[in-house]
Design a protein around this motif. Structure first.
Motif, PDB file in Angstrom:
ATOM      1  N   VAL A  54      22.202  -3.472 -11.623  1.00 14.39           N
ATOM      2  CA  VAL A  54      23.145  -2.550 -12.277  1.00 14.39           C
ATOM      3  C   VAL A  54      22.865  -2.514 -13.783  1.00 14.39           C
ATOM      4  CG1 VAL A  54      25.589  -2.142 -12.802  1.00 14.39           C
ATOM      5  CG2 VAL A  54      24.897  -2.811 -10.493  1.00 14.39           C
ATOM      6  N   ASN A  57      19.845  -0.348 -14.530  1.00 11.90           N
ATOM      7  CA  ASN A  57      19.881   0.994 -13.957  1.00 11.90           C
ATOM      8  C   ASN A  57      19.057   1.124 -12.676  1.00 11.90           C
ATOM      9  OD1 ASN A  57      20.988   3.647 -14.241  1.00 11.90           O
ATOM     10  ND2 ASN A  57      18.961   4.386 -14.815  1.00 11.90           N
ATOM     11  N   GLU A  70      31.202   1.421 -12.237  1.00 14.36           N
ATOM     12  CA  GLU A  70      30.186   0.363 -12.180  1.00 14.36           C
ATOM     13  C   GLU A  70      30.507  -0.714 -11.141  1.00 14.36           C
ATOM     14  OE1 GLU A  70      28.789  -3.106 -15.173  1.00 14.36           O
ATOM     15  OE2 GLU A  70      28.545  -1.070 -15.965  1.00 14.36           O
ATOM     16  N   ASN A 117      21.720  -0.269 -18.877  1.00 11.38           N
ATOM     17  CA  ASN A 117      22.764   0.582 -18.325  1.00 11.38           C
ATOM     18  C   ASN A 117      24.149  -0.047 -18.483  1.00 11.38           C
ATOM     19  OD1 ASN A 117      23.718   2.813 -16.670  1.00 11.38           O
ATOM     20  ND2 ASN A 117      23.974   1.337 -15.029  1.00 11.38           N
ATOM     21  N   GLY A 118      24.209  -1.260 -18.948  1.00 15.57           N
ATOM     22  CA  GLY A 118      25.478  -1.957 -19.041  1.00 15.57           C
ATOM     23  C   GLY A 118      25.453  -2.975 -20.158  1.00 15.57           C
TER      24      GLY A 118
END
Length: 162
Positions: A54, A57, A70, A117-118
């Motif tokens: 995650v 991505n 998410e 992505n996080g």
């Protein structure tokens, strides 16, 4: 002694709150015990490989197309999802090296953009700092992540790693 299974329905906000309290309790306990190098980003709702997927991505299109947030996307990858937004099976699991621990095997598809992505490792580091605890974030390295993932892209490992 028998093990009991409990089913608890929590809102996502309450889940996050309780997870934060658990992390803080762990960090304070480790600090009180005199440990010099206290880890952060070692807490997961499921497993570190899934968290890394995650974070970078590596979310297959079938899960991305569900348009979940998410946490729900991660749980769909881990446990599958059947609901009003679609139907997907869980990603496969595999043993972590020679242990009895199983991890979610990320799937790397063609056209996947590997990018940050996080903010989980950074957020948990700052969370620990707010408790006056300096931690060393735990992160699965890119080589390990790529080698333990399933290549569905038809690209070579070297090309994927680039």
């Amino acid at each position: 002694m028998s093990l009991r299974t409990y089913s608890i329905n929590l809102s996502q906000d309450e889940l996050k709150k309780q997870a934060g309290e658990l992390r803080q309790s762990q960090w304070l306990g480790l600090a009180d015990s005199g440990i010099d190098f206290i880890p952060s980003n070692d807490f997961s709702f499921y497993d570190g490989m899934l968290d890394m997927a995650v974070l970078v991505n590596a979310i297959p299109d079938g899960y991305r197309s569900l348009a979940l947030d998410e946490i729900d996307t991660a749980f769909a990858m881990a446990r599958g999802y059947q609901g009003r937004k679609g139907d997907v099976k869980a990603l496969p699991m595999k043993k972590w090296f020679n242990t009895n621990y199983h991890y979610i095997v990320p799937e790397l598809e063609a056209g996947l953009d590997i990018l940050l992505n996080g903010m989980k490792p950074f957020a948990e580091y700052r969370e620990a700092q707010a408790c006056d605890i300096d931690t060393r974030p735990v992160v699965i390295g890119p080589y390990t992540f790529m080698k333990l993932s399933q290549n569905k892209s038809q690209l070579s490992f070297t090309r994927l790693l680039e």
